[in-house]
Design a protein around this motif. Structure first.
Motif, PDB file in Angstrom:
ATOM      1  N   HIS A 187       4.613  -3.940  -2.246  1.00 40.23           N
ATOM      2  CA  HIS A 187       3.779  -2.818  -2.090  1.00 40.23           C
ATOM      3  C   HIS A 187       4.071  -1.661  -1.128  1.00 40.23           C
ATOM      4  O   HIS A 187       4.031  -0.552  -1.524  1.00 40.23           O
ATOM      5  CB  HIS A 187       2.352  -3.276  -1.739  1.00 40.23           C
ATOM      6  CG  HIS A 187       1.634  -4.254  -2.649  1.00 40.23           C
ATOM      7  ND1 HIS A 187       1.110  -3.698  -3.761  1.00 40.23           N
ATOM      8  CD2 HIS A 187       1.403  -5.525  -2.657  1.00 40.23           C
ATOM      9  CE1 HIS A 187       0.554  -4.576  -4.670  1.00 40.23           C
ATOM     10  NE2 HIS A 187       0.765  -5.875  -3.833  1.00 40.23           N
ATOM     11  N   ALA A 188       4.921  -2.041  -0.121  1.00 35.58           N
ATOM     12  CA  ALA A 188       5.378  -1.189   0.864  1.00 35.58           C
ATOM     13  C   ALA A 188       6.376  -0.030  -0.092  1.00 35.58           C
ATOM     14  O   ALA A 188       6.357   1.361   0.320  1.00 35.58           O
ATOM     15  CB  ALA A 188       6.069  -1.611   1.871  1.00 35.58           C
ATOM     16  N   ASN A 190       6.501   0.687  -3.313  1.00 35.65           N
ATOM     17  CA  ASN A 190       6.130   1.592  -3.934  1.00 35.65           C
ATOM     18  C   ASN A 190       5.351   2.587  -3.454  1.00 35.65           C
ATOM     19  O   ASN A 190       5.546   3.802  -3.884  1.00 35.65           O
ATOM     20  CB  ASN A 190       5.191   0.709  -4.950  1.00 35.65           C
ATOM     21  CG  ASN A 190       5.909   0.127  -6.195  1.00 35.65           C
ATOM     22  OD1 ASN A 190       6.255   0.534  -6.901  1.00 35.65           O
ATOM     23  ND2 ASN A 190       6.098  -1.206  -5.906  1.00 35.65           N
ATOM     24  N   GLN A 191       4.451   2.238  -2.243  1.00 33.43           N
ATOM     25  CA  GLN A 191       3.653   3.272  -1.707  1.00 33.43           C
ATOM     26  C   GLN A 191       4.414   4.220  -1.002  1.00 33.43           C
ATOM     27  O   GLN A 191       4.260   5.380  -0.840  1.00 33.43           O
ATOM     28  CB  GLN A 191       2.752   2.356  -0.722  1.00 33.43           C
ATOM     29  CG  GLN A 191       1.603   3.359  -0.193  1.00 33.43           C
ATOM     30  CD  GLN A 191       0.855   2.623   0.476  1.00 33.43           C
ATOM     31  OE1 GLN A 191       0.348   3.053   1.930  1.00 33.43           O
ATOM     32  NE2 GLN A 191       0.048   1.529   0.110  1.00 33.43           N
ATOM     33  N   LYS A 194       6.216   6.957  -3.477  1.00 27.90           N
ATOM     34  CA  LYS A 194       5.141   7.658  -4.017  1.00 27.90           C
ATOM     35  C   LYS A 194       4.451   8.753  -2.808  1.00 27.90           C
ATOM     36  O   LYS A 194       4.317   9.824  -3.378  1.00 27.90           O
ATOM     37  CB  LYS A 194       3.946   6.864  -4.672  1.00 27.90           C
ATOM     38  CG  LYS A 194       4.515   6.093  -5.890  1.00 27.90           C
ATOM     39  CD  LYS A 194       3.579   5.474  -6.520  1.00 27.90           C
ATOM     40  CE  LYS A 194       3.865   4.615  -7.693  1.00 27.90           C
ATOM     41  NZ  LYS A 194       2.838   3.672  -8.391  1.00 27.90           N
ATOM     42  N   THR A 195       4.454   8.246  -1.889  1.00 27.64           N
ATOM     43  CA  THR A 195       3.481   8.894  -0.632  1.00 27.64           C
ATOM     44  C   THR A 195       4.374   9.346   0.551  1.00 27.64           C
ATOM     45  O   THR A 195       3.962  10.068   1.280  1.00 27.64           O
ATOM     46  CB  THR A 195       2.181   8.284  -0.243  1.00 27.64           C
ATOM     47  OG1 THR A 195       2.482   7.053   0.544  1.00 27.64           O
ATOM     48  CG2 THR A 195       1.588   7.996  -1.635  1.00 27.64           C
ATOM     49  N   MET A 198       3.124   4.407   4.487  1.00 32.37           N
ATOM     50  CA  MET A 198       2.708   2.921   4.157  1.00 32.37           C
ATOM     51  C   MET A 198       1.446   2.794   5.118  1.00 32.37           C
ATOM     52  O   MET A 198       1.249   2.918   6.305  1.00 32.37           O
ATOM     53  CB  MET A 198       3.794   1.671   4.702  1.00 32.37           C
ATOM     54  CG  MET A 198       3.008   0.466   4.245  1.00 32.37           C
ATOM     55  SD  MET A 198       2.632   0.116   2.725  1.00 32.37           S
ATOM     56  CE  MET A 198       2.088  -1.598   2.921  1.00 32.37           C
ATOM     57  N   LYS A 199       0.237   2.409   4.302  1.00 36.85           N
ATOM     58  CA  LYS A 199      -1.117   1.876   5.026  1.00 36.85           C
ATOM     59  C   LYS A 199      -1.062   0.391   5.090  1.00 36.85           C
ATOM     60  O   LYS A 199      -1.006  -0.269   4.018  1.00 36.85           O
ATOM     61  CB  LYS A 199      -2.119   2.405   4.068  1.00 36.85           C
ATOM     62  CG  LYS A 199      -2.102   4.012   4.156  1.00 36.85           C
ATOM     63  CD  LYS A 199      -3.266   4.313   3.281  1.00 36.85           C
ATOM     64  CE  LYS A 199      -3.302   5.926   3.186  1.00 36.85           C
ATOM     65  NZ  LYS A 199      -3.669   6.653   4.678  1.00 36.85           N
ATOM     66  N   THR A 254       7.380  -3.868   7.405  1.00 36.89           N
ATOM     67  CA  THR A 254       7.242  -2.085   6.943  1.00 36.89           C
ATOM     68  C   THR A 254       8.393  -1.438   7.554  1.00 36.89           C
ATOM     69  O   THR A 254       8.907  -0.589   6.791  1.00 36.89           O
ATOM     70  CB  THR A 254       5.887  -1.773   7.176  1.00 36.89           C
ATOM     71  OG1 THR A 254       4.889  -2.574   6.898  1.00 36.89           O
ATOM     72  CG2 THR A 254       5.664  -0.401   6.762  1.00 36.89           C
TER      73      THR A 254
END
Length: 320
Positions: A187-188, A190-191, A194-195, A198-199, A254
């Motif tokens: 998930h990290a 990919n996030q 894209k952005t 990392m949240k 992260t």
């Protein structure tokens, strides 16, 4: 022949890859094979036959004399699922049927348990079988695994060799189909891709600062190495933890992903979803002494090393 259930899944497909590397090519791959995305995990692997999950018991009753070993990795692994009947059927009762045939036909087996059985960790993370019945999982998935572990230990008739492996937070290649249940590394990546940020989940426990929730993250290559080793060391049956043995924070993880991607750290926090908030494990760490005591000596990947291999060797090469 070697049976691998959950063959098209994350750990199952990596295990078949390992077996192929070691020149074991007569693999009976067991799964539903109804997910085209997940089935890509089997591309390029050497498999003798695919057997639908629902047909395995009948297949075993006919072909048992040719089977050397069973790896029962397949399970419904969604920790947010609350369909208790489904989990009992696919995880607990299905594994009982595999066990019974392992006993009847004298086939050694390794099966997947889970660190989810430890719940909040109020009894620690020790795989001492004298205390396994005391564990209190936080969700139906963990309970389905716990129910089988307790049942297995209570059986008078056991396979001549068996091992239940309590997988901790496994990460690595071939988990892309798992969606919400994929590792935080997935998930990290990919996030961040894209952005640029990392949240992470905010801590709702005053004993842990945001991002300092700790888990035992274990690289999938280490997991399959242990599975393979057990096939060749069939003298100490029982239930074993399978983690790295070292808890690390989500911030550590992260930061390792940002480093592996060569990007500047940009981390913020959001509330943990309410549907999992009261079922959330804030700390897990496998006590690995028991596995070490039976002779397993290979080192496990450090988190930064495993993340780097995963990100640079696999995730960066995928079209996401």
């Amino acid at each position: 022949m070697i049976i691998v259930t959950g063959a098209a899944g994350f750990i199952g497909s990596q295990l078949i890859h390992k077996l192929n590397e070691e020149n074991y090519n007569y693999i009976i791959a067991v799964d539903k094979f109804d997910n085209e995305i997940k089935n890509k995990n089997l591309e390029g692997l050497k498999i003798k036959e695919k057997v639908d999950r629902d047909n395995l018991m009948e297949w075993l009753d006919v072909n048992y004399e040719e089977v050397e070993f069973i790896y029962h990795i397949g399970a419904k692994t969604d920790t947010t699922l609350f369909d208790i009947e489904l989990l009992e059927r696919l995880n607990t009762n299905y594994t009982k049927e595999v066990w019974k045939r392992s006993v009847k036909y004298q086939i050694p087996m390794v099966y997947a348990s889970s660190a989810a059985t430890y719940g909040l960790g109020e009894h620690g993370y020790d795989d001492d079988e004298n205390h396994i019945s005391e564990l209190k999982p936080l969700n139906p998935y963990g309970q389905s695994k716990q129910d089988f572990d307790v049942w297995a230990l209570a059986q008078k008739e056991k396979p001549f060799f068996w091992a239940g492996l309590k997988f901790f937070n496994v990460y690595g290649p071939n988990e892309y189909h798992k969606g919400r249940m994929a590792s935080v590394i997935w998930h990290a990546y990919n996030q961040i891709n894209k952005t640029g940020e990392m949240k992470l989940f905010r801590s709702h426990n005053p004993e842990f600062k945001d991002g300092e929730q700790q888990r035992d993250f274990v690289y999938v290559k280490d997991v399959v190495d242990v599975c393979y080793w057990l096939m060749h060391h069939r003298t100490n049956s029982g239930i074993y933890n399978l983690g790295s043995g070292k808890a690390r924070t989500f911030l550590d993880l992260t930061k390792a992903v940002f480093a592996a991607m060569g990007k500047e750290e940009n981390i913020s926090f959001i509330d943990t979803p309410e549907d999992i908030r009261d079922k959330y494990q804030y700390f897990t760490e496998a006590n690995m002494e028991k596995l070490r005591s039976i002779g397993y000596s290979k080192k496990f990947h450090e988190l930064e090393d495993g993340v780097n291999k995963y990100v640079q060797g696999h995730l960066s090469k995928l079209s996401l």
